[in-house]
Design an enzyme around this catalytic site. Structure first.
Site, PDB file in Angstrom:
ATOM      1  N   ASP A  59      28.897 -38.508 -14.897  1.00  0.00           N
ATOM      2  CA  ASP A  59      29.807 -39.396 -14.190  1.00  0.00           C
ATOM      3  C   ASP A  59      31.061 -38.667 -13.704  1.00  0.00           C
ATOM      4  O   ASP A  59      31.570 -38.952 -12.617  1.00  0.00           O
ATOM      5  CB  ASP A  59      30.210 -40.555 -15.099  1.00  0.00           C
ATOM      6  CG  ASP A  59      29.080 -41.563 -15.270  1.00  0.00           C
ATOM      7  OD1 ASP A  59      28.175 -41.607 -14.414  1.00  0.00           O
ATOM      8  OD2 ASP A  59      29.097 -42.299 -16.265  1.00  0.00           O
ATOM      9  N   ASN A 173      38.895 -48.495 -19.210  1.00  0.00           N
ATOM     10  CA  ASN A 173      39.334 -49.881 -19.320  1.00  0.00           C
ATOM     11  C   ASN A 173      38.588 -50.632 -20.422  1.00  0.00           C
ATOM     12  O   ASN A 173      39.184 -51.344 -21.225  1.00  0.00           O
ATOM     13  CB  ASN A 173      39.142 -50.573 -17.971  1.00  0.00           C
ATOM     14  CG  ASN A 173      39.374 -52.063 -18.035  1.00  0.00           C
ATOM     15  OD1 ASN A 173      40.505 -52.516 -18.175  1.00  0.00           O
ATOM     16  ND2 ASN A 173      38.303 -52.834 -17.924  1.00  0.00           N
TER      17      ASN A 173
END
Length: 269
Positions: A59, A173
């Site tokens: 990622d 998050n």
């Protein structure tokens, strides 16, 4: 002039041609080996001539690839040669042209960060996942948060705070107990990390059009750094954040394995 039938046949032939592929790979041995294998099998073109870009890595590398190629407007298809691979498709050497042809596209808008340091230097960056502010030293950060020019939180005492896009809502998050946002929702997540005061404040959902300003209270005593997808600025005084609709990142996913499905699935594990 070619007869109509011949013109139709030529158009069909062009449409059936495999897309011109450019490969980008991370620095790991697995990613580099995959690039060598795939380029030898399917051929490759320079980035500026590509119709599609295949990114090989994890990622983190996908974020690098998207930033590097954003001016090209070309879709990026990731194949996982890293660890988590949330933004990536499964790696396989077979049937790559067919996978690219059948892939589903997701469009992401990044966040724009303008960070001003205590010395007055201004740094600008784009973030696909999130913009985060984190304490630099042993003392908690003290932050004042405004939305669209109105102070919403006079003082947040915490380890930090972040503003996340839907695509980034399952990353830092989510680890900070922020909400997972559906892809395509016009919402951003404002999340605190280890909030000490107010103790019960767990963040807020903001419209995508919101302009967020985070001011550091007493930055000399309680220094804070800002980070936009690993682009870091130390000793910040003020950070302004907004969505950037003019920048469009095009990601490709195998059918049934797109970001929307992944975000839903992530909430049931």
């Amino acid at each position: 002039m070619s007869p109509p039938r011949q013109e139709a046949e030529l158009a069909s032939t062009d449409a059936d041609k495999p897309k011109a592929i450019a490969f980008l790979a991370g620095s790991s041995d697995e990613a580099q080996e995959a690039r060598t294998t795939l380029a030898a099998r399917y051929g490759e073109v320079p980035l500026e001539k590509a119709q599609v870009i295949v990114a090989l890595g994890g990622d983190g590398f996908m974020l690098e690839a998207l930033h590097k190629t954003q001016a090209l407007g070309v879709p990026v298809y990731g194949m996982n040669r890293g660890t988590v691979g949330f933004l990536m498709n499964a790696y396989a050497t077979d049937n790559l042209p067919e996978r690219l042809e059948n892939a589903e596209e997701a469009v992401l808008n990044p966040l724009f960060m303008r960070a001003t340091t205590v010395e007055g230097a201004v740094h600008e960056a784009l973030a696909i996942n999130e913009v985060s502010l984190l304490r630099q030293g042993p003392q908690a950060a003290r932050l004042r948060i405004s939305v669209d020019g109105r102070v919403r939180l006079d003082e947040l005492v915490c380890d930090g705070a972040l503003l996340a896009t839907p695509a980034g809502s399952t990353a830092y998050n989510y680890s900070a107990h922020g909400p997972i946002l559906p892809i395509g929702s016009d919402v951003l997540a404002l999340t605190a990390m280890a909030a000490f005061r107010p103790r019960r404040w767990r963040g807020a959902l903001l419209p995508k059009t919101a302009r967020v300003r985070i001011e550091v209270i007493n930055p000399a005593k309680r220094p804070v750094m800002a980070d936009a997808d690993a682009q870091s600025v130390r000793d910040v005084a003020v950070v302004d954040i907004r969505s950037e609709p003019e920048v469009r990142h095009r990601l490709l996913f195998d059918p049934g394995h797109g970001l929307e499905e992944r975000l839903i699935r992530e909430q049931f594990v």
